[in-house]
Design an enzyme around this catalytic site. Structure first.
Site, mmCIF file in Angstrom:
data_model
loop_
_atom_site.group_PDB
_atom_site.id
_atom_site.type_symbol
_atom_site.label_atom_id
_atom_site.label_comp_id
_atom_site.label_asym_id
_atom_site.label_seq_id
_atom_site.Cartn_x
_atom_site.Cartn_y
_atom_site.Cartn_z
ATOM 1 N N HIS A 76 0.871 -1.132 -0.304
ATOM 2 C CA HIS A 76 -0.099 0.272 0.070
ATOM 3 C C HIS A 76 0.923 1.165 0.055
ATOM 4 O O HIS A 76 0.741 2.003 -0.892
ATOM 5 C CB HIS A 76 -0.964 0.052 1.213
ATOM 6 C CG HIS A 76 -1.745 1.189 1.359
ATOM 7 N ND1 HIS A 76 -3.174 1.111 0.830
ATOM 8 C CD2 HIS A 76 -1.441 2.427 1.868
ATOM 9 C CE1 HIS A 76 -3.691 2.028 1.091
ATOM 10 N NE2 HIS A 76 -2.912 3.056 1.628
ATOM 11 N N GLU A 77 1.714 1.296 0.874
ATOM 12 C CA GLU A 77 2.722 2.606 0.961
ATOM 13 C C GLU A 77 3.582 2.728 -0.273
ATOM 14 O O GLU A 77 3.876 3.739 -0.409
ATOM 15 C CB GLU A 77 3.512 2.632 2.353
ATOM 16 C CG GLU A 77 2.514 2.336 3.731
ATOM 17 C CD GLU A 77 1.414 3.557 3.650
ATOM 18 O OE1 GLU A 77 1.665 4.547 3.014
ATOM 19 O OE2 GLU A 77 0.603 3.523 4.300
ATOM 20 N N HIS A 92 1.527 4.537 -2.775
ATOM 21 C CA HIS A 92 1.755 6.160 -2.566
ATOM 22 C C HIS A 92 3.011 6.817 -2.896
ATOM 23 O O HIS A 92 3.290 7.587 -3.461
ATOM 24 C CB HIS A 92 1.498 6.543 -1.049
ATOM 25 C CG HIS A 92 0.230 6.171 -0.638
ATOM 26 N ND1 HIS A 92 -1.005 6.984 -1.120
ATOM 27 C CD2 HIS A 92 -0.520 5.661 0.259
ATOM 28 C CE1 HIS A 92 -1.952 6.908 -0.557
ATOM 29 N NE2 HIS A 92 -2.012 5.799 0.494
ATOM 30 N N GLU A 146 -4.824 7.688 -3.397
ATOM 31 C CA GLU A 146 -5.273 6.303 -2.574
ATOM 32 C C GLU A 146 -5.791 5.405 -3.854
ATOM 33 O O GLU A 146 -5.508 3.980 -3.563
ATOM 34 C CB GLU A 146 -6.918 6.581 -1.726
ATOM 35 C CG GLU A 146 -6.957 5.652 -0.750
ATOM 36 C CD GLU A 146 -6.099 5.507 0.317
ATOM 37 O OE1 GLU A 146 -5.196 6.347 0.405
ATOM 38 O OE2 GLU A 146 -6.220 4.405 1.029
#
Lengths: 492, 492
Positions: A257-258, A261, A287
């Site tokens: 997830h990170e 980003h 997101e």
């Protein structure tokens, strides 16, 4: 052209100072000595004071006025427009209100943490009421007669409105509730992983996964943090993760997830470095990248097949040897009270609850005193469970205490955008599952970079998604994807 | 009293921002991704710009003027005096000159590194000449008719003058040269350590040693850096060290040295946190703390006896089992070209060479073109060796390229102060060697904290040493200590 040069040079320094603040925030969450909190508070406040003074500098208004009639190239026009929008918003909030908001929300964060630990909604109510009152006032000041909630949302998702979002969520909710109920009624179970998973091996896997998902180690680093985050833009974009010996999936999917980003920030055209368009287009688009990395790619059955093999190599008998069993563990649908632990089916329902409540609060249709009852009733309706502790209900998130009203819907918008992008990407990349099953992300990474990431903040969020996919964003692709995926996993 | 409150509040924010710059510098040398250099340059420059604007803010002059006739308590008076001194110096340097200095020295650092790598003095000469010309101009602007070198020195060691320092060094030099010659002529040799020393064990020992020397881990941390440094004040004071598998003494004594700097900052009265007196009194006093930690305490035969035991426990047969042999290895006197590698006997001779040359340069008694020849002649005279490569001579230090004229003598002043403090401490602590031989530093740490460290910048450097020792600083104690110590080690 001197006004343009002056404005952009001033903005460049402001962007550089904002990056310093990113560095300081990273430091605080990863390496700062535990005894440095009080001093760090003053350091951060001093830097925020500098940034605030620059953002409200009257010269910005003069430069912008001088540019009113000047024709600009697209990238410069976009920069000037972003600066103008931010400046006009700053100018609408009186200094007294900005100061009161900064003081109250800063104090509220500590009070909220204490209240949550004590499960004490009533004790926190006066503070929350004050925050709500100030945010209503800010929303009204920003809206200038328009909808105060829309005005607050604009900070996180330019161009989005509460009404449109409510309609979007209204179309999504019945299909999500129906999917949720069908899954919970099915015979097909899924087990969580069990056993203990070496934390150093988890970090080694996190490092490998960040690389697989395209993270540029020359412009970043991976550390541990209590709450994983990514930080910074351009040449210095850092990610964090966490490890839990009982739950390697938390580390794995936090990292992916990170990385989503961070790769977005790293992929922005270097020509936009330290400019007003030198970072992601909005919270929702940001997101969308973290979610498509984590879910549509990272939790696909093709990718979990590859990941399952790595798990067996790294963790031996603790990892399920059957890839299908691992896939079901990764995608286990499981009702729960906590938003940040929710699966793909439940997640957006958590957001819709918060969106409806916070919109009503800001529009004056509800008071903070009625929030807990409304939360618990809505939760029982959508999730079929009774909230018994405020830490599992209305006190679970930091967002409202620190004044982030209008932020929650961007998580669900991100999921919607991710659904649209995934659908378009599948159309363009027929061989995607074969690649994912080999742990080869080159094609989807290239697709996302070209379609979305390299543009940084050049386009408005909805335009960006429309350019990338060929049509305006809508909920259909996300819901189709969820129904197909979980229909298969749960034999619906 | 509003001018005082305003001035001190403004200063507090400036101090907090200066701490942010410390954090950013630490980050760059320890954890920054390698690809972030260009962006970091802009981040650092933007923050330096903010600090410069604050330090030259015209309101400071107005507040100071309003305070001219106000009677203040001692700590406030000292703060106001330090702010006034810094402000008056800022005001004397025209913006054009400050800008030219910043630009030229920033560029010169990279050019120097290249020239040093190529052993190219001639290629670097135009740049060095420009730096010298600008520093002369700055010295003259600051001196207002006085001695330009004294004016530059004042930045690092308030109250020191070139003439006094020259007299001090003139008294020290013959005794140091005589001691050096006696040692080199003696039959008594000392061997360096040989073998390989595990780097993880070196870091574990470094961690242990920082603790032994009083470092507060709650307000600091230890990391690796290419060139060890300590960074920050108050609640966030970080140290760095390095490891070389062939030379554990480098790691050990770098760590103890930086711990000396850091413990000084950590020991300053918390009431002075983020004020103009919230850090060490001067570069010389700072160096006195790092040197007394490293040399008078850390290289004492009593402490090396304890350390020798730890070395054997950690590194087994690679460490000398005879404590006396280890003591001689730690204190080996060995002529060499490089200042940063020099032993206690040679170190100050390196400084005196630089002091005489840089003072002549700034006073216009020598030109940059003549520097290499003068360096090599002086080196042959004091050290008995011919410099054959500029990287071992005039190009070895970064100080002159970056404009740090007047800084070098503070290293030797630090040694002189350390000699004075050590002599007074020995008088007060008759049991010191017994403590050191057990690795127990509590008594000397308490003595230094009470006598020097807790006062921060409250007193001027010479006053501080005089208060701590009962007499004005002089070279006698240092030279007596060196002659006694090395006389014993080398059977002179």
């Amino acid at each position: 052209m001197s006004a343009l040069a002056d404005l952009l040079a001033f903005q460049r320094e402001t962007e550089a100072l904002a990056q310093v603040a990113e560095r300081l925030g990273w430091d605080q969450e990863t390496v700062m000595p535990r005894g440095a909190y009080a001093q760090r508070g003053e350091e951060t406040a001093a830097l925020e004071g500098v940034l605030h003074a620059r953002r409200t500098d009257p010269r910005i208004g003069e430069w912008l006025a001088a540019l009113d009639t000047v024709r600009l190239a697209p990238a410069e026009a976009a920069q000037v427009q972003r600066i103008r929008r931010a400046h006009e918003r700053q100018m609408r909030v009186p200094l007294r209100l900005a100061t009161a908001l900064a003081r109250t929300t800063s104090m509220a964060q500590g009070l909220w943490a204490d209240a949550r630990a004590r499960e004490d909604v009533a004790g926190f109510l006066p503070t929350l009421s004050e925050v709500v009152a100030l945010k209503r006032e800010e929303g009204q000041a920003l809206a200038g007669g328009g909808d105060p909630y829309d005005a607050l949302m604009e900070d996180y998702e330019p161009g989005a409105t509460g009404e449109e979002t409510a309609a979007l969520f209204g179309r999504m909710r019945p299909r999500l509730v129906a999917l949720r109920e069908a899954i919970l009624a099915s015979d097909r179970g899924a087990s969580a992983l069990s056993g203990r998973f070496d934390e150093a091996a988890q970090m080694a896997l996190a490092t490998e996964l960040a690389g697989v998902f395209g993270y540029d180690w020359g412009r970043g680093r991976l550390d541990k943090a209590v709450h994983p985050f990514s930080s910074g833009s351009g040449q210095d974009v850092r990610i964090t993760t966490r490890t839990d010996p009982a739950d390697p999936l938390n580390c794995i999917y936090s990292t992916i997830h990170e990385t989503g980003h961070a790769v977005y920030e790293q992929a922005v055209d270097p020509a936009y470095l330290l400019t007003a368009i030198g970072h992601g287009a909005s919270m929702g688009v940001h997101e969308s990248q973290s979610r498509i990395f984590e879910n549509q790619l990272g939790r696909s059955s093709a990718f979990t097949r590859w990941l399952s093999g790595r798990m067996v190599e790294l963790f031996g008998e603790n990892a399920p040897s059957d890839p299908a069993e691992f896939d079901r563990a990764v995608n286990r649908v499981h009702p729960g009270f906590i938003r940040t632990e929710a699966d793909e089916v439940h997640y957006n329902l958590h957001i819709m609850l918060r969106f409806d409540l916070e919109r009503a609060l800001i529009r004056g249709e509800m008071e903070a005193a009625d929030l807990e009852e409304a939360w618990n009733a809505r939760f029982a309706r959508d999730f079929g469970q009774q909230v018994t502790r405020p830490s599992q209900g209305v006190l679970q998130d930091v967002h409202w205490p620190v004044g982030l009203f209008g932020y929650f819907p961007t998580y669900a918008l991100g999921n919607v955008y991710a659904g649209c992008l995934h659908s378009a990407m599948r159309r363009d990349l027929p061989q995607l599952d074969g690649d994912l099953a080999r742990g080869d992300l080159a094609a989807p990474l290239h697709w996302l970079k070209e379609a979305v990431q390299r543009h940084g903040g050049l386009y408005e969020p909805r335009d960006l998604i429309a350019r990338a996919t060929g049509e305006p964003p809508s909920e259909g692709p996300l819901l189709d994807y969820l129904e197909a995926k979980f229909g298969r996993l749960y034999d619906l």
